[in-house]
Each structure stands twice: as structure tokens, then as C-alpha cells.
Write a protein that holds these residues in place. Structure first.
Motif: not given
Length: 399
Positions: A337-338, A368-375
Motif C-alpha cells: 500500500a501507499l 502483488k502485495g495487495a493480493i497476498a495481504f488479502a489472502n
């Protein structure tokens, strides 16, 4: 049959008695805010395992196995009288016959109390001292509305051996503990969650979503999702947009009650062709599919459910710091995120938007980081935490 010890998590998981659960939420609708979507998601996740009864004044939801009870609403306003009415009616209707009573509302009764917003006591008295505090108490003492809200809240968070208090973020937990120290030992954090979209968004999917919503096919589309435009920072976002290149457009999803005020701001800033007010959407998925990023410069959010939802679609998100938004305490700046320090600074927000959208490597990293976090925050996992609390309450009552 002997009940498991309430202190044994393994025993509780193995103890699968079907519970009769009452859930309170005045507006049980997917078009409501984050609190409504939170309670609905948990009901949907647990309905197959338990006998769930929803008590609400407005219901636009239908789920197999859930029983709905419409609570009357003699008057919508003043809201504090309706709150007292709803609390009294649900107390009367659920006084017996339920293993667990779960309230998402400001009521004095309920075995599980989920707090979605800052405590009234905190908003009234935080950082007040001396004569300013005395003056505020005088204001409260002469206001039936404030007395009603404070009285309900005091009873809601009063210590009871079999009561659980759920908060949606660590930042809210700290505020709750400082405001109502007695509820600390009853408290658990269960964040909002998401159901992952079945497929990642493709260029064709984005094109179709924009066509469906009437958004331009070209340019960068920033998404803003909120019902309270003021509190969630639309004013700052519009100013930031006016400083961005002409190819940047904004889609606004949410309640249109504040539309005239913000349409005037759009006109003053010369953004008539770049801002699209989409209103309340029964299905928000096309909005996420159409966007290139989400902007959430909120001034006050105990979690920030729209941020998590956007991340599940792989959208880069720009969000206020943890001082203003609970989910930011879980995020890493520039990794998933920013995070902006001042949600009232349009220039800081403008720079973040341009970085997220025009720097391909950063955009890919954030996605990529957003999807990993949401998982890590799926409702299927979080509902098990909620169920543990239900089973613990039941075991304590019957132990």
C-alpha cells in the motif's frame, strides 16, 4: 453430556453443538456501510452450522437457513429515540430461547458486542481537561440524546463474566481499553474480511466493467468507496485530482445524500468530465474491476473495509496512516500500500496517486502485495474466530 472447558480452544473446536444465535443490526443490507457488510458476511459463513435469527428494522437480504425478524420503527428520527426503541424491542424479543445474542448495535444486552466505531465517550471527552471537560459534561447533562447514547454504551461495555467484546482493529482495541478499562479482559480483535474474487481482472474484464458503469475506457481510473463522503476524505481527493494529469478520472461509489455539496466542489474545480458519481451499487465488484487504484484518504475509520476489498482485486491502494485508519496498522508502505501521513493534504495524495499509477514496477509490486495481504483475511477463516467466541459464551453459560 459434559461441556468443554471454555479455556480450551481445542475442545471448543471439536464441540459442534448447533447453537441458536440472535444477531442485531438495524440495517441488514449489503448496500449499507462496513458494519453492515461485516455482520452479513459472518451470518452467511455460519448459517449452515448454526440456527441464526437476524433482528433488524430494514432487511434487504435473503440467505438459506437464516430466519429474519423485522423490528418495528415507529419513527426514524430522532435517531437516539429509535436506538432506544430498537434496544428495548430486541431485549424483549430475545430474553429467552437463544444460546447466544450478538449485537452490532448500541444495546445494553447481548453476550457478544461488536464495536465498529469509536466509542461515544471517547469522541466526546478525549483530550479534554479542566474547564473544557467540565463544559462538555454540562453539555451532556442537558442533552437527552447524548445521555441516551452514553448510557447505552456504558451498559454495553460493562463487565460480565460471559460477555465478549469484539473490535475490528488493534487501534480500536487500544482506544476501547483506555475509554472503558473494565472491558479489556472481555475483548477480542476480529477484523473484517473478504471473499476472494473467483478470477483476477483481465484487460477485457476491466473494459467490460467500465462499459457497464459508463466510465471512460481510456486513462487511469481512481476508485473511492464510502457512504460518508466527508469523513472518508472525498474533499481532499477531489482537490488532489484537480492537480493530477487530465487522463486521471474518479469513480465515486456510495450513498448520494451528500451529492449536491460535492457536485458544487466538482464544478468549482472544473472536474465535471472527470468525476463519475455511481451511487449505491448492489454489486460493487464491477467498480473494483474497472479501477486502476483505490484512494481512501479517510479522516476516521476503525478498519477500512473498502481498502481490503480493493486489495482482493489486486488494486494498489492509497490510504491514510494508522492514526486515521485501522487497517493501515497492518500494512507496509510501498510493499502492499501507499500510506499517506496527512489525509487533509491534497498534494501528498496527488503524489501518491501519480506514483501508484504511472510507475509500472511500483504498481506491480503494490498489486502483488495487495493480493497476498488479502489472502490472509478471508471470511472463511475469520468466521471460525467468531464461532469460537459463540461456543465459549455457550460453554460459560452452561458450565
Amino acid at each position: 453430556m459434559s461441556l468443554p472447558s471454555p479455556n480450551s480452544a481445542e475442545n471448543l473446536i471439536g464441540y459442534q453443538r448447533r447453537l441458536r444465535i440472535a444477531v442485531f443490526n438495524r440495517n441488514f443490507s449489503t448496500t449499507g456501510g462496513g458494519a453492515e457488510r461485516y455482520s452479513i458476511a459472518l451470518v452467511e459463513q455460519l448459517a449452515a452450522k448454526h440456527d441464526i435469527h437476524v433482528f433488524a428494522q430494514e432487511i434487504t437480504h435473503n440467505w438459506p437457513g437464516v430466519t429474519y425478524h423485522r423490528v418495528s420503527m415507529p419513527m426514524r428520527k430522532p435517531r437516539w429515540i429509535n436506538q432506544l426503541w430498537f434496544a428495548t424491542c430486541t431485549w424483549w424479543l430475545t430474553g429467552s430461547g437463544f444460546d447466544v445474542v450478538h449485537s452490532h448495535e448500541n444495546t445494553w444486552h447481548g453476550d457478544v458486542q461488536t464495536a465498529h466505531v469509536l466509542p461515544v465517550k471517547y469522541t466526546l471527552f478525549s483530550e479534554l481537561h479542566g474547564w473544557r471537560q467540565v463544559s462538555r459534561w454540562i453539555k451532556v447533562a442537558t442533552s437527552p440524546r447524548l445521555l441516551a447514547y452514553l448510557g447505552l454504551e456504558h451498559l454495553r461495555f460493562m463487565y460480565r463474566p460471559n460477555r465478549k467484546v469484539v473490535v475490528t482493529s488493534e487501534s480500536l482495541r487500544k482506544i476501547m481499553e483506555s475509554t472503558y478499562p473494565g472491558c479489556g479482559r472481555m475483548m477480542s480483535v476480529i477484523t473484517p474480511g473478504i471473499t476472494l474474487p473467483p478470477l483476477l481482472v483481465t484487460p477485457l474484464g476491466k473494459k467490460n466493467a467500465r462499459s457497464l458503469l459508463g466510465l471512460p475506457q481510456d486513462g487511469y481510473c481512481i476508485l473511492f468507496v464510502a457512504n460518508d463522503y466527508r469523513k472518508k476524505g472525498l474533499n481532499t481527493l477531489l482537490k488532489a485530482l484537480s492537480q493530477c494529469p487530465a487522463g486521471f478520472v474518479l469513480a465515486v461509489v456510495g450513498n448520494l445524500s451528500e451529492l449536491p455539496i460535492f457536485m458544487e466542489q466538482v464544478k468549482i474545480l472544473g472536474l465535471q468530465c472527470r468525476v463519475f458519481f455511481l451511487g449505491t451499487l448492489q454489486n460493487v465488484a464491477p467498480a473494483y474491476e474497472s479501477a486502476d487504484c483505490l484512494a481512501h484518504p479517510t479522516l476516521e475509520d476503525t478498519f477500512g473495509m473498502a481498502v481490503l476489498e480493493a486489495m482482493s482485486y489486486g488494486l494498489p491502494v492509497i490510504v491514510s496512516s494508522s492514526t486515521y485508519c485501522g487497517i493501515s496498522g497492518l500494512l507496509q508502505h510501498s510493499a502492499n500500500a501507499l500510506i499517506i501521513d496527512d489525509p487533509l493534504d491534497p498534494t501528498e495524495l496527488q503524489h501518491a496517486l501519480e506514483k501508484a499509477l504511472t510507475q509500472p514496477l511500483l504498481n506491480a509490486e503494490l498489486s502483488k502485495g495487495a493480493i497476498a495481504f488479502a489472502n490472509c483475511y478471508q471470511w472463511t477463516k475469520l468466521a471460525l474466530q467468531q464461532e469460537m467466541l459463540y461456543l465459549d459464551v455457550d460453554a460459560t453459560k452452561n458450565g
